[in-house]
Design a protein around this motif. Structure first.
Motif, PDB file in Angstrom:
ATOM      1  N   ARG A 252       0.829  -1.210   0.000  1.00 40.24           N
ATOM      2  CA  ARG A 252       0.000   0.000   0.000  1.00 40.24           C
ATOM      3  C   ARG A 252       0.863   1.259   0.000  1.00 40.24           C
ATOM      4  O   ARG A 252       0.614   2.213  -0.758  1.00 40.24           O
ATOM      5  CB  ARG A 252      -0.919   0.006   1.228  1.00 40.24           C
ATOM      6  N   LEU A 253       1.900   1.266   0.837  1.00 36.83           N
ATOM      7  CA  LEU A 253       2.774   2.435   0.914  1.00 36.83           C
ATOM      8  C   LEU A 253       3.542   2.643  -0.381  1.00 36.83           C
ATOM      9  O   LEU A 253       3.710   3.778  -0.838  1.00 36.83           O
ATOM     10  CB  LEU A 253       3.737   2.273   2.095  1.00 36.83           C
ATOM     11  N   LEU A 254       4.028   1.554  -0.973  1.00 39.60           N
ATOM     12  CA  LEU A 254       4.775   1.683  -2.223  1.00 39.60           C
ATOM     13  C   LEU A 254       3.899   2.258  -3.329  1.00 39.60           C
ATOM     14  O   LEU A 254       4.334   3.115  -4.106  1.00 39.60           O
ATOM     15  CB  LEU A 254       5.341   0.324  -2.640  1.00 39.60           C
ATOM     16  N   LEU A 255       2.654   1.786  -3.422  1.00 40.25           N
ATOM     17  CA  LEU A 255       1.740   2.324  -4.423  1.00 40.25           C
ATOM     18  C   LEU A 255       1.442   3.799  -4.150  1.00 40.25           C
ATOM     19  O   LEU A 255       1.355   4.608  -5.082  1.00 40.25           O
ATOM     20  CB  LEU A 255       0.440   1.518  -4.428  1.00 40.25           C
ATOM     21  N   LYS A 256       1.305   4.142  -2.893  1.00 36.68           N
ATOM     22  CA  LYS A 256       1.040   5.536  -2.530  1.00 36.68           C
ATOM     23  C   LYS A 256       2.220   6.423  -2.899  1.00 36.68           C
ATOM     24  O   LYS A 256       2.036   7.517  -3.459  1.00 36.68           O
ATOM     25  CB  LYS A 256       0.743   5.624  -1.032  1.00 36.68           C
ATOM     26  N   TRP A 257       3.446   5.981  -2.591  1.00 37.09           N
ATOM     27  CA  TRP A 257       4.632   6.767  -2.927  1.00 37.09           C
ATOM     28  C   TRP A 257       4.835   6.855  -4.430  1.00 37.09           C
ATOM     29  O   TRP A 257       5.239   7.891  -4.945  1.00 37.09           O
ATOM     30  CB  TRP A 257       5.861   6.161  -2.260  1.00 37.09           C
ATOM     31  N   PHE A 258       4.537   5.762  -5.130  1.00 39.28           N
ATOM     32  CA  PHE A 258       4.711   5.747  -6.576  1.00 39.28           C
ATOM     33  C   PHE A 258       3.788   6.750  -7.258  1.00 39.28           C
ATOM     34  O   PHE A 258       4.117   7.306  -8.307  1.00 39.28           O
ATOM     35  CB  PHE A 258       4.462   4.333  -7.112  1.00 39.28           C
ATOM     36  N   ARG A 259       2.635   7.003  -6.663  1.00 37.24           N
ATOM     37  CA  ARG A 259       1.669   7.935  -7.233  1.00 37.24           C
ATOM     38  C   ARG A 259       1.897   9.367  -6.763  1.00 37.24           C
ATOM     39  O   ARG A 259       1.159  10.273  -7.169  1.00 37.24           O
ATOM     40  CB  ARG A 259       0.249   7.496  -6.873  1.00 37.24           C
ATOM     41  N   ASP A 260       2.887   9.565  -5.899  1.00 32.82           N
ATOM     42  CA  ASP A 260       3.164  10.902  -5.366  1.00 32.82           C
ATOM     43  C   ASP A 260       4.378  11.490  -6.070  1.00 32.82           C
ATOM     44  O   ASP A 260       5.504  11.018  -5.868  1.00 32.82           O
ATOM     45  CB  ASP A 260       3.411  10.824  -3.857  1.00 32.82           C
ATOM     46  N   PRO A 261       4.214  12.532  -6.898  1.00 34.83           N
ATOM     47  CA  PRO A 261       5.371  13.095  -7.621  1.00 34.83           C
ATOM     48  C   PRO A 261       6.463  13.605  -6.696  1.00 34.83           C
ATOM     49  O   PRO A 261       7.660  13.490  -7.014  1.00 34.83           O
ATOM     50  CB  PRO A 261       4.743  14.245  -8.435  1.00 34.83           C
ATOM     51  N   THR A 262       6.095  14.166  -5.531  1.00 39.16           N
ATOM     52  CA  THR A 262       7.104  14.685  -4.612  1.00 39.16           C
ATOM     53  C   THR A 262       8.025  13.586  -4.118  1.00 39.16           C
ATOM     54  O   THR A 262       9.253  13.754  -4.067  1.00 39.16           O
ATOM     55  CB  THR A 262       6.419  15.372  -3.415  1.00 39.16           C
ATOM     56  N   THR A 263       7.460  12.447  -3.754  1.00 37.06           N
ATOM     57  CA  THR A 263       8.267  11.331  -3.276  1.00 37.06           C
ATOM     58  C   THR A 263       9.178  10.800  -4.378  1.00 37.06           C
ATOM     59  O   THR A 263      10.353  10.492  -4.143  1.00 37.06           O
ATOM     60  CB  THR A 263       7.366  10.205  -2.747  1.00 37.06           C
ATOM     61  N   ILE A 264       8.658  10.695  -5.586  1.00 33.68           N
ATOM     62  CA  ILE A 264       9.462  10.200  -6.710  1.00 33.68           C
ATOM     63  C   ILE A 264      10.627  11.139  -6.990  1.00 33.68           C
ATOM     64  O   ILE A 264      11.777  10.717  -7.170  1.00 33.68           O
ATOM     65  CB  ILE A 264       8.583  10.023  -7.951  1.00 33.68           C
ATOM     66  N   ILE A 265      10.339  12.438  -7.017  1.00 35.36           N
ATOM     67  CA  ILE A 265      11.394  13.424  -7.296  1.00 35.36           C
ATOM     68  C   ILE A 265      12.445  13.402  -6.198  1.00 35.36           C
ATOM     69  O   ILE A 265      13.656  13.388  -6.466  1.00 35.36           O
ATOM     70  CB  ILE A 265      10.787  14.825  -7.446  1.00 35.36           C
ATOM     71  N   GLN A 266      12.015  13.391  -4.946  1.00 36.27           N
ATOM     72  CA  GLN A 266      12.951  13.434  -3.831  1.00 36.27           C
ATOM     73  C   GLN A 266      13.756  12.142  -3.715  1.00 36.27           C
ATOM     74  O   GLN A 266      14.910  12.166  -3.267  1.00 36.27           O
ATOM     75  CB  GLN A 266      12.193  13.686  -2.523  1.00 36.27           C
ATOM     76  N   SER A 267      13.186  11.023  -4.111  1.00 38.99           N
ATOM     77  CA  SER A 267      13.851   9.734  -3.937  1.00 38.99           C
ATOM     78  C   SER A 267      14.749   9.352  -5.109  1.00 38.99           C
ATOM     79  O   SER A 267      15.726   8.622  -4.922  1.00 38.99           O
ATOM     80  CB  SER A 267      12.804   8.628  -3.725  1.00 38.99           C
ATOM     81  N   THR A 268      14.439   9.803  -6.312  1.00 43.80           N
ATOM     82  CA  THR A 268      15.196   9.367  -7.490  1.00 43.80           C
ATOM     83  C   THR A 268      15.759  10.520  -8.305  1.00 43.80           C
ATOM     84  O   THR A 268      16.967  10.572  -8.564  1.00 43.80           O
ATOM     85  CB  THR A 268      14.306   8.500  -8.400  1.00 43.80           C
ATOM     86  N   VAL A 269      14.902  11.467  -8.704  1.00 39.98           N
ATOM     87  CA  VAL A 269      15.359  12.540  -9.586  1.00 39.98           C
ATOM     88  C   VAL A 269      16.359  13.445  -8.888  1.00 39.98           C
ATOM     89  O   VAL A 269      17.430  13.752  -9.428  1.00 39.98           O
ATOM     90  CB  VAL A 269      14.159  13.363 -10.108  1.00 39.98           C
ATOM     91  N   TYR A 270      16.029  13.886  -7.671  1.00 37.83           N
ATOM     92  CA  TYR A 270      16.914  14.784  -6.940  1.00 37.83           C
ATOM     93  C   TYR A 270      18.299  14.182  -6.696  1.00 37.83           C
ATOM     94  O   TYR A 270      19.317  14.840  -6.959  1.00 37.83           O
ATOM     95  CB  TYR A 270      16.259  15.193  -5.625  1.00 37.83           C
ATOM     96  N   PRO A 271      18.421  12.938  -6.196  1.00 42.82           N
ATOM     97  CA  PRO A 271      19.760  12.366  -6.020  1.00 42.82           C
ATOM     98  C   PRO A 271      20.538  12.235  -7.332  1.00 42.82           C
ATOM     99  O   PRO A 271      21.748  12.463  -7.360  1.00 42.82           O
ATOM    100  CB  PRO A 271      19.483  10.987  -5.399  1.00 42.82           C
ATOM    101  N   ALA A 272      19.862  11.856  -8.411  1.00 40.87           N
ATOM    102  CA  ALA A 272      20.551  11.706  -9.694  1.00 40.87           C
ATOM    103  C   ALA A 272      21.090  13.045 -10.185  1.00 40.87           C
ATOM    104  O   ALA A 272      22.235  13.143 -10.669  1.00 40.87           O
ATOM    105  CB  ALA A 272      19.609  11.098 -10.726  1.00 40.87           C
ATOM    106  N   VAL A 273      20.278  14.097 -10.064  1.00 40.23           N
ATOM    107  CA  VAL A 273      20.725  15.436 -10.473  1.00 40.23           C
ATOM    108  C   VAL A 273      21.871  15.909  -9.593  1.00 40.23           C
ATOM    109  O   VAL A 273      22.843  16.517 -10.072  1.00 40.23           O
ATOM    110  CB  VAL A 273      19.546  16.423 -10.427  1.00 40.23           C
TER     111      VAL A 273
END
Length: 282
Positions: free
Chosen positions: A38-59
């Motif tokens: 449930r939490l993974l699906l919730k985070w996957f649908r949240d753009p803020t969590t995706i950006i903070q967890s993957t995009v931000y570290p990569a940049v």
């Protein structure tokens, strides 16, 4: 046609095939798996969590390579990515944990935690499911960062087993940090919890500039080197660097395990009490 009365059921739920005891081990595993999903699906649908967890570290990894990469490589005689890639994996685990902790406040405000506490599920599954979800999130974040690092010249010189061990370190580190953030968040009010998350995020950014992955230890002032060398991030980064490029592994790894297990031991009971408090049962 027969008229429906108040006592006539409109539908009938099927009888369950398997009934798990609420306090049994099978119930703990199944309910924890469902809560983690449930939490993974919730985070996957949240753009803020995706950006903070993957995009931000990569940049951030790309920026460090462009700004400091050549200088660090010239000073140390080896590519800077062997320090920055592990560092960004640890930072990604920590920053993602602070963002995902905000979902605790959302679940408390919406009343979801209270409703879950009244369901016939294992009580520990709420916390264990969050731990499982954090492990998956940190693994995905680390894989994304490693993929970017490979494009910048990062390689696993110590073989596949060392590479697997490298990915286990940010998972262990991230779980300990996530439990710490959860314990702080659930034991404060909604407004105070938001402020604490912001403070923790600021401290995370500060620690990113004072570890052995950012610049070599010798680049820091002598009076600061002992602190930098033994802070939790540096221990994890040194162990990961040894597992990728080569060098000491046992000492930094044992320190990382000690930091992580110590955090888990200290925070697990406050986290349990905090979730009970957030659910309104204490």
């Amino acid at each position: 046609m027969t008229a429906l009365t108040s006592s006539t059921p409109r539908f009938q739920l099927p009888e369950p095939d398997i009934v798990y005891p609420e306090r049994g081990f099978a119930s703990l595993i199944r309910c924890s798996w469902l809560e983690g999903l449930r939490l993974l699906l919730k985070w996957f649908r949240d753009p803020t969590t995706i950006i903070q967890s993957t995009v931000y570290p990569a940049v951030m990894l790309l920026m460090l390579r462009v700004v400091l990469g050549d200088s660090i490589s010239a000073a140390t005689g080896q590519s800077s990515v062997y320090g920055t890639v592990p560092m960004i994996m640890i930072v990604g685990a920590m920053s993602g944990a602070t963002v995902s902790a905000l979902s605790i406040g959302g679940d408390r405000i919406s009343g979801l935690l209270s409703r879950m506490w009244t369901l016939p599920i294992h009580r520990a599954s709420v916390l264990l499911g969050r731990v499982l979800a954090e492990m998956v999130r940190v693994l995905v974040t680390s894989l994304v960062i490693a993929a970017v690092g490979l494009l910048l010249g990062f390689r696993f010189h110590q073989g596949p087993l060392a590479a697997i061990g490298l990915f286990c370190i940010p998972i262990l580190f991230g779980v300990g940090f996530a439990l710490f953030v959860a314990a702080v968040t659930t034991n404060t009010s909604d407004s105070d919890g938001m402020q604490m998350v912001q403070i923790i995020a600021a401290l995370t950014m500060l620690l990113m500039f004072f570890n052995t992955g950012f610049v070599p230890l010798a680049a820091y002032p002598p009076w600061l080197q002992a602190v930098v060398a033994h802070q939790p991030m540096s221990c994890a980064i040194d162990a990961m660097k040894g597992l990728s490029l080569g060098g000491p592994v046992a000492g930094p790894l044992l320190q990382t395990i000690a930091w992580s297990l110590g955090t888990l031991a200290i925070c697990v009971l406050p986290a349990i009490r905090g979730f009970r408090r957030a659910a309104g049962t204490s």
